[in-house]
Design an enzyme around this catalytic site. Structure first.
Site, PDB file in Angstrom:
ATOM      1  N   ASP A  75       0.849  -1.189   0.000  1.00 62.79           N
ATOM      2  CA  ASP A  75       0.000   0.000   0.000  1.00 62.79           C
ATOM      3  C   ASP A  75       0.877   1.228   0.000  1.00 62.79           C
ATOM      4  O   ASP A  75       1.979   1.229   0.552  1.00 62.79           O
ATOM      5  CB  ASP A  75      -0.984   0.006   1.174  1.00 62.79           C
ATOM      6  CG  ASP A  75      -0.324   0.188   2.525  1.00 62.79           C
ATOM      7  OD1 ASP A  75      -0.052   1.338   2.912  1.00 62.79           O
ATOM      8  OD2 ASP A  75      -0.076  -0.826   3.203  1.00 62.79           O
TER       9      ASP A  75
ATOM     10  N   ASP B 119      -9.378   3.432   6.588  1.00 64.82           N
ATOM     11  CA  ASP B 119      -8.194   3.401   7.452  1.00 64.82           C
ATOM     12  C   ASP B 119      -8.568   4.111   8.745  1.00 64.82           C
ATOM     13  O   ASP B 119      -8.606   5.338   8.808  1.00 64.82           O
ATOM     14  CB  ASP B 119      -7.041   4.103   6.724  1.00 64.82           C
ATOM     15  CG  ASP B 119      -5.770   4.193   7.543  1.00 64.82           C
ATOM     16  OD1 ASP B 119      -5.775   3.800   8.723  1.00 64.82           O
ATOM     17  OD2 ASP B 119      -4.759   4.674   7.003  1.00 64.82           O
TER      18      ASP B 119
ATOM     19  N   GLU C 169      -7.585   4.356  12.693  1.00 61.65           N
ATOM     20  CA  GLU C 169      -6.447   3.996  13.533  1.00 61.65           C
ATOM     21  C   GLU C 169      -6.035   5.157  14.418  1.00 61.65           C
ATOM     22  O   GLU C 169      -6.763   6.122  14.582  1.00 61.65           O
ATOM     23  CB  GLU C 169      -5.283   3.578  12.630  1.00 61.65           C
ATOM     24  CG  GLU C 169      -4.918   4.649  11.597  1.00 61.65           C
ATOM     25  CD  GLU C 169      -3.537   4.487  11.006  1.00 61.65           C
ATOM     26  OE1 GLU C 169      -2.566   4.545  11.787  1.00 61.65           O
ATOM     27  OE2 GLU C 169      -3.435   4.330   9.768  1.00 61.65           O
TER      28      GLU C 169
END
Length: 243
Positions: A39, A128, A130
């Site tokens: 990624d 995403d 986090e």
């Protein structure tokens, strides 16, 4: 992946030096089983996709957006370049639950590269979610509020694309900030970040992971990943069934 990359980059570098002295194999030196991939974000700039393909990468996730204020300036080169060399590619959105609603950010993501098409080469978009690189770990939200924010994002992404978004996270963050909620596991594939020799304990509800980000550097540009299966099974995920 922003803060995780920063925190673990230094740790991995230190561990690698120690391991070299002791003759120990580090995670960055021993890829886990699975289909190799990567990624990338603007940190990597223009990527040499032909070299990554030659070295074995078969899929890539590319950062498209963050919040409702940022788009990756290298997105076209990275997203189209990975596709053009033969990879199965997808895009991801870095969540900012402290700025706007989940649905608002899902719309921004879809409108700026986060869509999906049943071409057999495009993965469902990834959320995403986090550690906060800008402040409080859980973005100032309670566990219930965080669960609601994630639900708002994935539900709106589904409404826009017909796909359930992949969720990228760590077990520690998920436990801390959602109360280790299991409610998304039935629909949303898990992309786990853990820089270690084993995948470890998964967040509640997921019996297995789909993707594992196992190192922040290695053979490919950007973060190193594996898909937990074969190329044919990855195509099934991309197609949402047979193509």
């Amino acid at each position: 992946m922003n803060r995780l990359r920063t925190l673990t980059g230094t740790l991995l570098a230190t561990a690698t030096m120690v391991a070299a002295t002791l003759g120990v194999v580090t995670p960055a030196a021993a890829a886990p089983a699975g289909l190799p991939g990567m990624d990338v974000s603007s940190y990597q700039g223009n990527v040499n996709w032909s070299a990554a393909w030659t070295n074995g990468a078969r899929f890539a996730y590319v950062k498209a957006t963050e919040g409702t204020y940022y788009t990756n300036p290298y997105f076209a080169q990275q997203y189209n370049g990975s596709y053009n060399v033969g990879m199965i590619r997808g895009s991801y959105h870095f969540a900012r639950p402290d700025t706007t609603t989940g649905a608002t950010q899902a719309n921004y993501f879809v409108d700026h590269g986060g869509g999906w098409s049943k071409d057999g080469r495009t993965l469902p978009g990834a959320l995403d979610i986090e550690y906060n690189p800008y402040g409080a770990t859980c973005y100032g939200l309670s566990q219930s509020a965080m669960r609601s924010w994630i639900a708002s994002f994935v539900n709106q992404y589904y409404a826009r694309t017909g796909r359930w978004a992949t969720i990228y996270t760590t077990t520690d963050w998920w436990t801390t900030c959602t109360g280790n909620y299991s409610g998304f596991a039935a629909t949303n594939p898990l992309w786990l970040a853990r820089y270690a020799g084993t995948v470890g304990t998964l967040p509640a509800g997921w019996a297995t992971y789909s993707f594992w980000q196992w190192a922040s550097s290695g053979t490919f540009p950007g973060d190193q990943n594996v898909w937990n299966g074969t190329l044919d099974r990855l195509r099934v995920l991309a197609c949402n069934g047979p193509c």
